[in-house]
Design a protein around this motif. Structure first.
Motif, PDB file in Angstrom:
ATOM      1  N   MET A   1       0.820  -1.204   0.000  1.00  0.00           N
ATOM      2  CA  MET A   1       0.000   0.000   0.000  1.00  0.00           C
ATOM      3  C   MET A   1       0.862   1.266   0.000  1.00  0.00           C
ATOM      4  N   PHE A   2       1.947   1.277   0.804  1.00  0.00           N
ATOM      5  CA  PHE A   2       2.831   2.440   0.868  1.00  0.00           C
ATOM      6  C   PHE A   2       3.437   2.722  -0.502  1.00  0.00           C
ATOM      7  N   GLU A   3       3.868   1.646  -1.175  1.00  0.00           N
ATOM      8  CA  GLU A   3       4.456   1.795  -2.510  1.00  0.00           C
ATOM      9  C   GLU A   3       3.435   2.378  -3.484  1.00  0.00           C
ATOM     10  N   ARG A   4       2.180   1.921  -3.385  1.00  0.00           N
ATOM     11  CA  ARG A   4       1.111   2.400  -4.253  1.00  0.00           C
ATOM     12  C   ARG A   4       0.843   3.894  -4.030  1.00  0.00           C
ATOM     13  N   ILE A   5       0.854   4.312  -2.766  1.00  0.00           N
ATOM     14  CA  ILE A   5       0.599   5.716  -2.429  1.00  0.00           C
ATOM     15  C   ILE A   5       1.724   6.607  -2.951  1.00  0.00           C
ATOM     16  N   ILE A   6       2.980   6.172  -2.753  1.00  0.00           N
ATOM     17  CA  ILE A   6       4.125   6.959  -3.220  1.00  0.00           C
ATOM     18  C   ILE A   6       4.081   7.128  -4.735  1.00  0.00           C
ATOM     19  N   THR A   7       3.796   6.041  -5.435  1.00  0.00           N
ATOM     20  CA  THR A   7       3.711   6.108  -6.896  1.00  0.00           C
ATOM     21  C   THR A   7       2.616   7.076  -7.334  1.00  0.00           C
ATOM     22  N   ALA A   8       1.468   7.001  -6.666  1.00  0.00           N
ATOM     23  CA  ALA A   8       0.350   7.883  -7.003  1.00  0.00           C
ATOM     24  C   ALA A   8       0.718   9.352  -6.787  1.00  0.00           C
ATOM     25  N   LEU A   9       1.392   9.635  -5.685  1.00  0.00           N
ATOM     26  CA  LEU A   9       1.787  11.015  -5.390  1.00  0.00           C
ATOM     27  C   LEU A   9       2.767  11.553  -6.427  1.00  0.00           C
ATOM     28  N   VAL A  10       3.719  10.709  -6.825  1.00  0.00           N
ATOM     29  CA  VAL A  10       4.686  11.122  -7.844  1.00  0.00           C
ATOM     30  C   VAL A  10       3.984  11.380  -9.181  1.00  0.00           C
ATOM     31  N   LEU A  11       3.070  10.484  -9.560  1.00  0.00           N
ATOM     32  CA  LEU A  11       2.335  10.650 -10.809  1.00  0.00           C
ATOM     33  C   LEU A  11       1.527  11.943 -10.812  1.00  0.00           C
ATOM     34  N   VAL A  12       0.829  12.181  -9.718  1.00  0.00           N
ATOM     35  CA  VAL A  12       0.006  13.394  -9.614  1.00  0.00           C
ATOM     36  C   VAL A  12       0.884  14.636  -9.715  1.00  0.00           C
ATOM     37  N   ALA A  13       2.035  14.609  -9.023  1.00  0.00           N
ATOM     38  CA  ALA A  13       2.944  15.761  -9.047  1.00  0.00           C
ATOM     39  C   ALA A  13       3.462  16.026 -10.455  1.00  0.00           C
ATOM     40  N   VAL A  14       3.835  14.982 -11.176  1.00  0.00           N
ATOM     41  CA  VAL A  14       4.372  15.139 -12.531  1.00  0.00           C
ATOM     42  C   VAL A  14       3.297  15.685 -13.473  1.00  0.00           C
ATOM     43  N   VAL A  15       2.103  15.077 -13.420  1.00  0.00           N
ATOM     44  CA  VAL A  15       1.029  15.492 -14.325  1.00  0.00           C
ATOM     45  C   VAL A  15       0.586  16.923 -14.039  1.00  0.00           C
ATOM     46  N   LEU A  16       0.389  17.250 -12.764  1.00  0.00           N
ATOM     47  CA  LEU A  16      -0.046  18.603 -12.415  1.00  0.00           C
ATOM     48  C   LEU A  16       1.013  19.642 -12.769  1.00  0.00           C
ATOM     49  N   SER A  17       2.277  19.282 -12.616  1.00  0.00           N
ATOM     50  CA  SER A  17       3.353  20.206 -12.989  1.00  0.00           C
ATOM     51  C   SER A  17       3.315  20.514 -14.484  1.00  0.00           C
ATOM     52  N   CYS A  18       3.124  19.476 -15.290  1.00  0.00           N
ATOM     53  CA  CYS A  18       3.049  19.677 -16.736  1.00  0.00           C
ATOM     54  C   CYS A  18       1.806  20.472 -17.128  1.00  0.00           C
ATOM     55  N   MET A  19       0.731  20.308 -16.354  1.00  0.00           N
ATOM     56  CA  MET A  19      -0.522  20.987 -16.664  1.00  0.00           C
ATOM     57  C   MET A  19      -0.509  22.458 -16.277  1.00  0.00           C
ATOM     58  N   PHE A  20       0.052  22.770 -15.096  1.00  0.00           N
ATOM     59  CA  PHE A  20      -0.134  24.096 -14.520  1.00  0.00           C
ATOM     60  C   PHE A  20       1.147  24.895 -14.288  1.00  0.00           C
ATOM     61  N   ALA A  21       2.294  24.232 -14.216  1.00  0.00           N
ATOM     62  CA  ALA A  21       3.512  24.934 -13.787  1.00  0.00           C
ATOM     63  C   ALA A  21       4.042  25.904 -14.837  1.00  0.00           C
ATOM     64  N   THR A  22       3.738  25.663 -16.099  1.00  0.00           N
ATOM     65  CA  THR A  22       4.263  26.526 -17.153  1.00  0.00           C
ATOM     66  C   THR A  22       3.263  26.617 -18.293  1.00  0.00           C
ATOM     67  N   GLU A  23       3.321  27.733 -19.027  1.00  0.00           N
ATOM     68  CA  GLU A  23       2.470  27.895 -20.199  1.00  0.00           C
ATOM     69  C   GLU A  23       3.092  27.267 -21.443  1.00  0.00           C
ATOM     70  N   SER A  24       4.350  26.885 -21.342  1.00  0.00           N
ATOM     71  CA  SER A  24       5.007  26.215 -22.461  1.00  0.00           C
ATOM     72  C   SER A  24       4.348  24.857 -22.716  1.00  0.00           C
ATOM     73  N   TYR A  25       4.178  24.526 -23.989  1.00  0.00           N
ATOM     74  CA  TYR A  25       3.516  23.260 -24.299  1.00  0.00           C
ATOM     75  C   TYR A  25       4.493  22.084 -24.323  1.00  0.00           C
ATOM     76  N   TYR A  26       5.798  22.358 -24.227  1.00  0.00           N
ATOM     77  CA  TYR A  26       6.788  21.291 -24.355  1.00  0.00           C
ATOM     78  C   TYR A  26       6.707  20.219 -23.255  1.00  0.00           C
ATOM     79  N   PRO A  27       6.587  20.593 -21.963  1.00  0.00           N
ATOM     80  CA  PRO A  27       6.493  19.546 -20.934  1.00  0.00           C
ATOM     81  C   PRO A  27       5.305  18.604 -21.158  1.00  0.00           C
ATOM     82  N   MET A  28       4.144  19.178 -21.476  1.00  0.00           N
ATOM     83  CA  MET A  28       2.962  18.354 -21.719  1.00  0.00           C
ATOM     84  C   MET A  28       3.133  17.525 -22.986  1.00  0.00           C
ATOM     85  N   PHE A  29       3.740  18.127 -23.994  1.00  0.00           N
ATOM     86  CA  PHE A  29       3.997  17.425 -25.250  1.00  0.00           C
ATOM     87  C   PHE A  29       4.881  16.202 -25.000  1.00  0.00           C
ATOM     88  N   VAL A  30       5.979  16.398 -24.285  1.00  0.00           N
ATOM     89  CA  VAL A  30       6.908  15.302 -23.999  1.00  0.00           C
ATOM     90  C   VAL A  30       6.221  14.224 -23.160  1.00  0.00           C
TER      91      VAL A  30
END
Length: 274
Positions: A1-30
């Motif tokens: 369960m701990f491993e599942r939670i850590i993976t989920a948190l990392v995924l959410v952080a990566v996706v949200l960063s690409c969505m909101f952290a910059t207006e550049s389309y390159y992170p989301m594109f990659v």
């Protein structure tokens, strides 16, 4: 369960960063191209073939082909539109495939190799298109899909009696489906009341698109489950510790994203500007 939670948190952080952290389309594109490549690799492992052993270089070649088509479609809107149309037609056909399984499994043939490239490329280009419209609309799409999945899980676990598709996914129930739809509709109502200014006809169209998107997300989940069951594989991959593969995480979005993106495009054509 701990491993599942850590993976989920990392995924959410990566996706949200690409969505909101910059207006550049390159992170989301990659991110989309990488997701398409890995999902393509995993899809190839589920395909029918003469020999049980997967030849990894061939599988990665398939993944690269999927990533390349996705990158092309991300640059050219006309290619993306064609992929969405082909994807939606395939999902309509898959309703019959899911309902008829296992009596009919003629769909499990070499054509799935081409279908996989189309479905994955259509999904990632649709996600990217919705994000370009607004990161918040992409967040709304995610909330619809997650709401449907979570509502179905908890309601089905508590009240599930009648099986939705017992030969495809024995744990899913009709009661769970209703719970998922109700949960998603609460999200739709909250968004409509708090953030949208629409006339009643526009609101009805928006509600209709949201409902269709929710049901399509369930179909995407069932279709991937059916392919894995037919291939005799539990998880599409192991790249996400505790979660399986990329396909296991985006199976609902494979169907929901192109339908939602195409729906937004149609609404804009008739004058409903979201």
């Amino acid at each position: 369960m701990f491993e599942r939670i850590i993976t989920a948190l990392v995924l959410v952080a990566v996706v949200l960063s690409c969505m909101f952290a910059t207006e550049s389309y390159y992170p989301m594109f990659v991110l989309m191209v990488l997701a398409a490549g890995v999902a393509g690799y995993e899809w190839f492992k589920l395909m029918p073939r003469k020999f049980k052993q997967v030849i990894k270089p061939v599988a990665w070649g398939y993944g690269l082909l999927t990533a390349a088509l996705s990158a092309l479609a991300l640059y050219f809107a006309e290619v993306a539109l064609l992929l969405w149309v082909a994807s939606i037609i395939t999902w309509l056909l898959s309703i019959y495939w899911v309902k008829s399984y296992p009596e009919y499994d003629g769909w499990y043939n070499a054509s799935l190799n081409g279908i996989g490239v189309v479905l994955i490329s259509a999904a990632v280009t649709a996600i990217f298109s919705v994000w370009q419209s607004s990161p918040w609309w992409l967040m709304y799409l995610f909330l619809l899909v997650w709401g449907a999945d979570s509502g179905a899980y908890f309601v089905g676990r508590k009240f599930g009696r009648k099986k939705l598709a017992p030969n495809v996914s024995p744990n899913k129930s009709v009661e769970g489906l209703y719970g998922g739809v109700v949960t998603s509709m609460l999200i739709v109502i909250a968004v409509a009341l708090l953030y949208l200014e629409m006339t009643w006809p526009e609101l009805i169209l928006f509600l209709t698109l949201s409902v269709i998107t929710v049901f399509s997300s369930v179909l995407g989940d069932l279709f991937e489950s059916m392919i894995k069951r037919r291939a005799g594989i539990k998880d599409s991959g192991r790249i996400l510790p505790g979660h399986g593969g990329v396909l296991d995480r985006i199976d609902s979005l494979l169907a929901a994203a192109p339908i939602f993106a195409a729906g937004i495009a149609v609404l804009k054509l008739i004058g409903v500007d979201l």
